[in-house]
Design an enzyme around this catalytic site. Structure first.
Site, PDB file in Angstrom:
ATOM      1  N   ASP A  11       0.870  -1.159   0.000  1.00  0.00           N
ATOM      2  CA  ASP A  11       0.000   0.000   0.000  1.00  0.00           C
ATOM      3  C   ASP A  11       0.920   1.224   0.000  1.00  0.00           C
ATOM      4  OD1 ASP A  11      -2.390   1.579   0.376  1.00  0.00           O
ATOM      5  OD2 ASP A  11      -1.863   1.710   2.495  1.00  0.00           O
ATOM      6  N   ASP A 170      -1.846  -0.896   5.818  1.00  0.00           N
ATOM      7  CA  ASP A 170      -2.148  -0.458   7.181  1.00  0.00           C
ATOM      8  C   ASP A 170      -3.642  -0.349   7.460  1.00  0.00           C
ATOM      9  OD1 ASP A 170      -2.263   1.863   5.408  1.00  0.00           O
ATOM     10  OD2 ASP A 170      -2.501   3.056   7.225  1.00  0.00           O
TER      11      ASP A 170
END
Length: 221
Positions: A11, A170
């Protein structure tokens, strides 16, 4: 080190880059336009992974329905695009991690829900990302995370089977997407995790509290 071929997908916001300062500045700009109180870094940091929608909801609270959402989003994104990399930085240790992956010829890429026009403008600010093998943004395909399609497409691009690919993110949607794609899911706990997030319920294969522990997982293995 385990010599079996493997790859890593990341990410972007809250995993590779600490973009919260510049995203928060965009939120505060919009709040100021509408004569509303601005927020401190500690107020918006852990909401940064939720993008414009999440940040605007945080800032406007119960007043959000009083405004046109498209106007607020345009104001937010216009300011953010014009101030894209003022205070954004790589998390401490990410540069070392990327260099180590490159030195070991480990293919790696980025799968983010950030719109492509912002992703493409942001990444060139960081020389460490030069050898990135694939970039999938939130509007690259017909689906975005938590749907697994962006990860599957990225995995096909780096030509590795899903079970040989770590996906590091996350947010809960990152873990959902990785698990659905059959990849090794890694939760970056150092990122934008809210106090109310029950991360143990997300079923990540690994939880790394720091970038140092992520390096230990991926490089020392």
């Amino acid at each position: 080190m385990n010599q079996n071929p493997f790859g890593v997908l990341f990410d972007l916001d809250g995993t590779l880059l600490d973009t919260a300062p510049d995203l928060g500045a965009a939120l505060n700009h919009v709040l100021a336009i509408h004569s509303l109180p601005t927020l401190a870094y500690e107020d918006y940091r852990n909401v940064a992974s939720h993008g414009a929608a999440g940040l605007l909801k945080l800032g406007f609270k119960e007043l959000l329905d009083d405004y046109d959402p498209n106007t607020l989003r345009e104001q937010f994104l216009t300011y953010y695009n014009d101030h894209l990399c003022v205070d954004t930085r790589m998390f401490d240790g990410i540069d070392r991690l990327i260099r180590a992956l490159d030195e070991r010829n480990v293919p790696w890429g980025i799968v983010t829900n950030k719109p492509g026009w912002l992703t493409d403008a942001l990444l060139p600010h960081f020389e460490a990302f030069t050898n990135c093998k694939v970039v999938i943004s939130g509007d690259t395909l017909d689906e975005r995370k938590p749907h697994p399609l962006p990860l599957i497409h990225a995995g096909e691009t780096i030509r590795l089977p899903a079970d040989k690919i770590y996906y590091v993110g996350d947010a809960e949607r990152d873990i959902q997407a990785a698990n659905a794609a059959g990849m090794i899911s890694v939760l970056a706990q150092y990122g934008y995790i809210r106090d109310e997030d029950n991360i143990n319920d997300w079923e990540a294969n690994h939880i790394v509290p720091t970038v140092a522990s992520l390096i230990e997982l991926l490089i020392i293995r």
